[in-house]
Enzyme design. Structure first.
Site, PDB file in Angstrom:
ATOM      1  N   ASP A  95       0.681  -1.309  -0.031  1.00 36.56           N
ATOM      2  CA  ASP A  95       0.042   0.025  -0.016  1.00 36.56           C
ATOM      3  C   ASP A  95       0.943   1.316  -0.119  1.00 36.56           C
ATOM      4  O   ASP A  95       0.386   2.405   0.356  1.00 36.56           O
ATOM      5  CB  ASP A  95      -0.900   0.137   1.103  1.00 36.56           C
ATOM      6  N   GLU A 105      -2.263   5.078   3.081  1.00 40.10           N
ATOM      7  CA  GLU A 105      -2.230   3.743   2.812  1.00 40.10           C
ATOM      8  C   GLU A 105      -3.642   3.285   1.988  1.00 40.10           C
ATOM      9  O   GLU A 105      -3.742   2.496   1.183  1.00 40.10           O
ATOM     10  CB  GLU A 105      -1.551   2.843   3.419  1.00 40.10           C
ATOM     11  N   ARG A 155       2.142   7.763   9.635  1.00 34.87           N
ATOM     12  CA  ARG A 155       2.077   9.169   9.208  1.00 34.87           C
ATOM     13  C   ARG A 155       0.682   9.772  10.254  1.00 34.87           C
ATOM     14  O   ARG A 155       0.883  10.906  10.638  1.00 34.87           O
ATOM     15  CB  ARG A 155       1.697   9.329   7.814  1.00 34.87           C
ATOM     16  N   HIS A 184       5.593   3.971  12.981  1.00 37.27           N
ATOM     17  CA  HIS A 184       6.168   4.993  12.041  1.00 37.27           C
ATOM     18  C   HIS A 184       4.587   5.579  11.277  1.00 37.27           C
ATOM     19  O   HIS A 184       4.968   6.344  10.294  1.00 37.27           O
ATOM     20  CB  HIS A 184       6.936   4.130  10.984  1.00 37.27           C
ATOM     21  N   GLU A 200      -1.188  -8.805  -2.104  1.00 40.97           N
ATOM     22  CA  GLU A 200      -1.771  -8.330  -0.668  1.00 40.97           C
ATOM     23  C   GLU A 200      -2.933  -7.346  -1.023  1.00 40.97           C
ATOM     24  O   GLU A 200      -2.955  -6.310  -0.303  1.00 40.97           O
ATOM     25  CB  GLU A 200      -0.726  -7.592   0.247  1.00 40.97           C
ATOM     26  N   HIS A 204      12.466   3.793  13.233  1.00 38.52           N
ATOM     27  CA  HIS A 204      12.338   4.098  11.792  1.00 38.52           C
ATOM     28  C   HIS A 204      13.069   5.294  11.569  1.00 38.52           C
ATOM     29  O   HIS A 204      12.998   6.535  12.255  1.00 38.52           O
ATOM     30  CB  HIS A 204      10.744   4.343  11.711  1.00 38.52           C
TER      31      HIS A 204
HETATM   32  C1  UD1 Z   1       6.760   4.104   3.885  1.00 41.80           C
HETATM   33  C2  UD1 Z   1       5.367   4.003   3.337  1.00 41.80           C
HETATM   34  C3  UD1 Z   1       4.564   3.167   4.322  1.00 41.80           C
HETATM   35  C4  UD1 Z   1       5.152   2.042   4.895  1.00 41.80           C
HETATM   36  C5  UD1 Z   1       6.427   2.401   5.380  1.00 41.80           C
HETATM   37  C6  UD1 Z   1       7.399   1.020   5.710  1.00 41.80           C
HETATM   38  C7  UD1 Z   1       4.380   5.593   1.953  1.00 41.80           C
HETATM   39  C8  UD1 Z   1       3.493   6.727   1.793  1.00 41.80           C
HETATM   40  N1  UD1 Z   1       4.671   5.271   3.081  1.00 41.80           N
HETATM   41  O1  UD1 Z   1       6.798   5.355   4.824  1.00 41.80           O
HETATM   42  O2  UD1 Z   1       3.118   2.846   3.858  1.00 41.80           O
HETATM   43  O3  UD1 Z   1       4.384   1.298   5.973  1.00 41.80           O
HETATM   44  O4  UD1 Z   1       7.161   3.171   4.528  1.00 41.80           O
HETATM   45  O5  UD1 Z   1       8.534   1.549   6.505  1.00 41.80           O
HETATM   46  O6  UD1 Z   1       4.286   5.026   0.672  1.00 41.80           O
HETATM   47  N2  UD1 Z   1      14.184   7.361   5.418  1.00 41.80           N
HETATM   48  C9  UD1 Z   1      15.606   7.363   5.193  1.00 41.80           C
HETATM   49  N3  UD1 Z   1      16.112   6.129   4.904  1.00 41.80           N
HETATM   50  C10 UD1 Z   1      15.429   4.969   4.576  1.00 41.80           C
HETATM   51  C11 UD1 Z   1      13.828   5.178   4.650  1.00 41.80           C
HETATM   52  C12 UD1 Z   1      13.218   6.386   5.029  1.00 41.80           C
HETATM   53  O7  UD1 Z   1      16.330   8.255   5.433  1.00 41.80           O
HETATM   54  O8  UD1 Z   1      15.851   3.790   4.422  1.00 41.80           O
HETATM   55  C13 UD1 Z   1      13.577   8.814   5.709  1.00 41.80           C
HETATM   56  C14 UD1 Z   1      13.699   9.910   4.440  1.00 41.80           C
HETATM   57  O9  UD1 Z   1      13.925  10.883   5.027  1.00 41.80           O
HETATM   58  C15 UD1 Z   1      12.656   9.761   3.858  1.00 41.80           C
HETATM   59  C16 UD1 Z   1      11.371   9.509   4.861  1.00 41.80           C
HETATM   60  O10 UD1 Z   1      12.216   8.851   5.992  1.00 41.80           O
HETATM   61  O11 UD1 Z   1      12.088  10.829   2.961  1.00 41.80           O
HETATM   62  C17 UD1 Z   1       9.932   9.077   4.670  1.00 41.80           C
HETATM   63  O12 UD1 Z   1      10.299   7.812   3.877  1.00 41.80           O
HETATM   64  P1  UD1 Z   1       8.878   7.468   3.045  1.00 41.80           P
HETATM   65  O13 UD1 Z   1       9.285   6.124   2.524  1.00 41.80           O
HETATM   66  O14 UD1 Z   1       8.331   8.521   2.352  1.00 41.80           O
HETATM   67  O15 UD1 Z   1       7.768   7.049   4.151  1.00 41.80           O
HETATM   68  P2  UD1 Z   1       7.802   6.082   5.274  1.00 41.80           P
HETATM   69  O16 UD1 Z   1       7.356   6.775   6.870  1.00 41.80           O
HETATM   70  O17 UD1 Z   1       9.371   5.266   5.392  1.00 41.80           O
HETATM   71  N1  UDP Z   2      11.116  -4.992  10.500  1.00 40.78           N
HETATM   72  C1  UDP Z   2      12.642  -5.329  10.330  1.00 40.78           C
HETATM   73  N2  UDP Z   2      13.417  -4.368  11.239  1.00 40.78           N
HETATM   74  C2  UDP Z   2      12.780  -3.515  11.955  1.00 40.78           C
HETATM   75  C3  UDP Z   2      11.435  -3.489  12.147  1.00 40.78           C
HETATM   76  C4  UDP Z   2      10.561  -3.879  11.418  1.00 40.78           C
HETATM   77  O1  UDP Z   2      12.937  -5.932   9.616  1.00 40.78           O
HETATM   78  O2  UDP Z   2      13.724  -2.874  12.525  1.00 40.78           O
HETATM   79  C5  UDP Z   2      10.362  -5.921   9.712  1.00 40.78           C
HETATM   80  C6  UDP Z   2       9.026  -6.417  10.229  1.00 40.78           C
HETATM   81  O3  UDP Z   2       9.311  -7.730  10.787  1.00 40.78           O
HETATM   82  C7  UDP Z   2       8.001  -6.502   9.170  1.00 40.78           C
HETATM   83  C8  UDP Z   2       8.553  -5.235   8.321  1.00 40.78           C
HETATM   84  O4  UDP Z   2       9.504  -4.742   8.623  1.00 40.78           O
HETATM   85  O5  UDP Z   2       8.138  -7.627   8.384  1.00 40.78           O
HETATM   86  C9  UDP Z   2       7.254  -4.201   8.679  1.00 40.78           C
HETATM   87  O6  UDP Z   2       7.866  -2.763   8.162  1.00 40.78           O
HETATM   88  P1  UDP Z   2       7.400  -1.575   8.597  1.00 40.78           P
HETATM   89  O7  UDP Z   2       6.695  -1.760  10.127  1.00 40.78           O
HETATM   90  O8  UDP Z   2       8.211  -0.573   8.249  1.00 40.78           O
HETATM   91  O9  UDP Z   2       6.072  -1.249   7.389  1.00 40.78           O
HETATM   92  P2  UDP Z   2       4.531  -1.813   7.565  1.00 40.78           P
HETATM   93  O10 UDP Z   2       4.542  -3.309   7.512  1.00 40.78           O
HETATM   94  O11 UDP Z   2       3.883  -1.110   8.709  1.00 40.78           O
HETATM   95  O12 UDP Z   2       4.048  -1.382   6.018  1.00 40.78           O
END
Ligand code: UD1
Ligand code: UDP
Length: 386
Positions: A98, A134, A227, A225, A120, A258
């Protein structure tokens, strides 16, 4: 015979975890072959996830920008996935879940007239504000999909109710169970000394000694994490963690934080100096499952964690008001507790102080699948694209 290319697009940590088994299954096909495209919506957390499975994307769009906004990221995903589709011309493109990467890939597939498969599919809260954005991403992606791979009967029912044609809906189980079994097998095959794992995770030595080792040692594993919780929600989550530390002096609180700056800032500000709380960087999937296996319970708003917990027999207090994964709640493993500190503390007290209730909620169950979802997805694609 030339095999047909199936493009798998992944952008964030959970997408890699849940598409890795699909990639492995497609590698065994006589007629299809996977091609791995990374949108790079995440960077460090994506690379960390790929590494556990020994995967390397065939093409990496490297789109992440610090503090990226949803419209900018969406536009970049559409532009760059579009270019990749025109160049590679796969027989189909699959995305999972999502995220913005999923929505961008689905829309691009529609514009480029490439068949799209949604892994999914059908998860719903029917509340566009939670999970945000999402819920909207899923609702927009599913009607585009030629194959909706629904993890459960419940999610398939949602799709039918939305008048998605029945022939497009396939109940496969969730590929997260395939990933979980794969990782547990890996952990079992080559067990590592606990001290090596905790050091690799960045867990302080005295914390590991006190809360992860020895009889009676207990810790709570925390992730967050979403939003919709940014701001007040996260302040409340941090307050709950501080309250738990104060009330239970023998309990460790372990939080891989995160990398989203909207998470990092409040967590480091409010918990950074709390000696009872270990804040560590995101850990790789293998280590996370190892930690989940050993924790007392999980406090989390994660989607994937809600799905893994029943198969590991670990209760989860879900820091959300609603979930698109009701099966884990029905199984009794997951309980929705929101972000209010008093409510979280009361629910945690049950798991910490009531052994029979704990045992009830820590029963092993598999509402999300039996580990064969990826193979089923491969078989459906093979038949459909023959
Ligand atoms: C995203 C997804 C969320 C998912 C989550 C899994 C969207 C809108 N959100 O949220 O659905 O559950 O990933 O974790 O698609 N950043 C880093 N390094 C990384 C990852 C993130 O620095 O490896 C920081 C960056 O500043 C980036 C910010 O996090 O701009 C947000 O990342 P983004 O993928 O937009 O949103 P998430 O909160 O990670
Ligand atoms: N996970 C991981 N390392 C972490 C935290 C979570 O590998 O430090 C794994 C967790 O087991 C799950 C997935 O990441 O499979 C979930 O990711 P996240 O919570 O970022 O996203 P969501 O599932 O909410 O979209």
């Amino acid at each position: 015979m030339l095999k047909k290319k199936i493009m798998l697009v992944a952008g964030t940590r959970p997408e890699v975890i849940k598409l890795a088994p699909v990639c492995f299954a497609l590698r065994e096909s006589a007629t299809l072959e996977p091609m791995l495209l990374s949108s790079g919506q995440h960077r460090q957390m994506l690379d960390q996830a790929f590494a556990v499975f020994g995967l390397k994307p065939d093409l990496d769009l490297n789109l992440m920008q610090p503090g990226q906004t949803l419209p900018d990221l969406t536009a970049r995903v559409i532009t760059h996935v579009g270019a990749a589709l025109r160049e590679i011309k796969p027989a189909a493109i699959l995305a999972q879940g999502d995220t913005t990467t999923v929505l961008g890939a689905a829309l691009t597939a529609f514009y480029e007239r490439v068949p799209f498969g949604h892994v999914e599919a059908g998860l719903r809260t029917y509340n566009f504000d939670a999970p945000w954005p999402e819920e909207m991403n899923r609702r927009l992606a599913d009607p585009i999909a030629q194959w909706c791979f629904a993890p459960t009967e419940w999610s398939a029912g949602n799709l039918r109710a939305e008048r998605i044609p029945a022939k497009r809906i396939h109940v496969t189980g969730n590929t997260v169970v395939d990933a979980l079994l794969w990782v547990r097998e890996k952990l079992g095959r080559a067990p590592r000394p606990p001290a090596e794992i905790t050091a690799r995770c960045g867990i302080p030595e005295d914390f590991a000694r006190r809360y992860l080792a020895g009889a009676g040692a207990r810790f709570v594993l925390i992730t967050g994490h979403r939003r919709e919780s940014f701001g007040k929600g996260f302040e409340d989550i941090c307050q709950s963690i501080a309250d738990l530390a104060r009330k239970y002096p023998d309990l460790g609180l372990l939080y891989p934080v995160h990398l989203n700056p909207n998470v990092q800032e409040p967590v480091r500000r409010l918990l950074g100096n709390n000696p009872r709380v270990a804040l560590i960087p995101p850990v790789d999937y293998e280590d996370f499952i190892w930690l989940m296996d050993r924790c007392h319970f999980v406090l989390s708003d994660s989607g994937g964690v809600q799905e893994e917990a029943p198969s590991l027999g670990k209760p989860v207090l879900v820091m959300r008001e609603t979930t698109e994964r009701p099966e884990g709640v029905e199984a009794g493993t997951c309980r929705l507790v929101g972000t209010n500190p008093a409510r979280i503390l009361a629910e945690a007290a049950v798991l910490l102080e009531n052994p029979s209730e704990y045992a009830q909620r820590a029963r092993l169950q598999n509402p999300y699948g039996d580990g064969t979802a990826s193979r089923r997805i491969r078989e459906i694609l093979e038949q459909s694209l023959a």
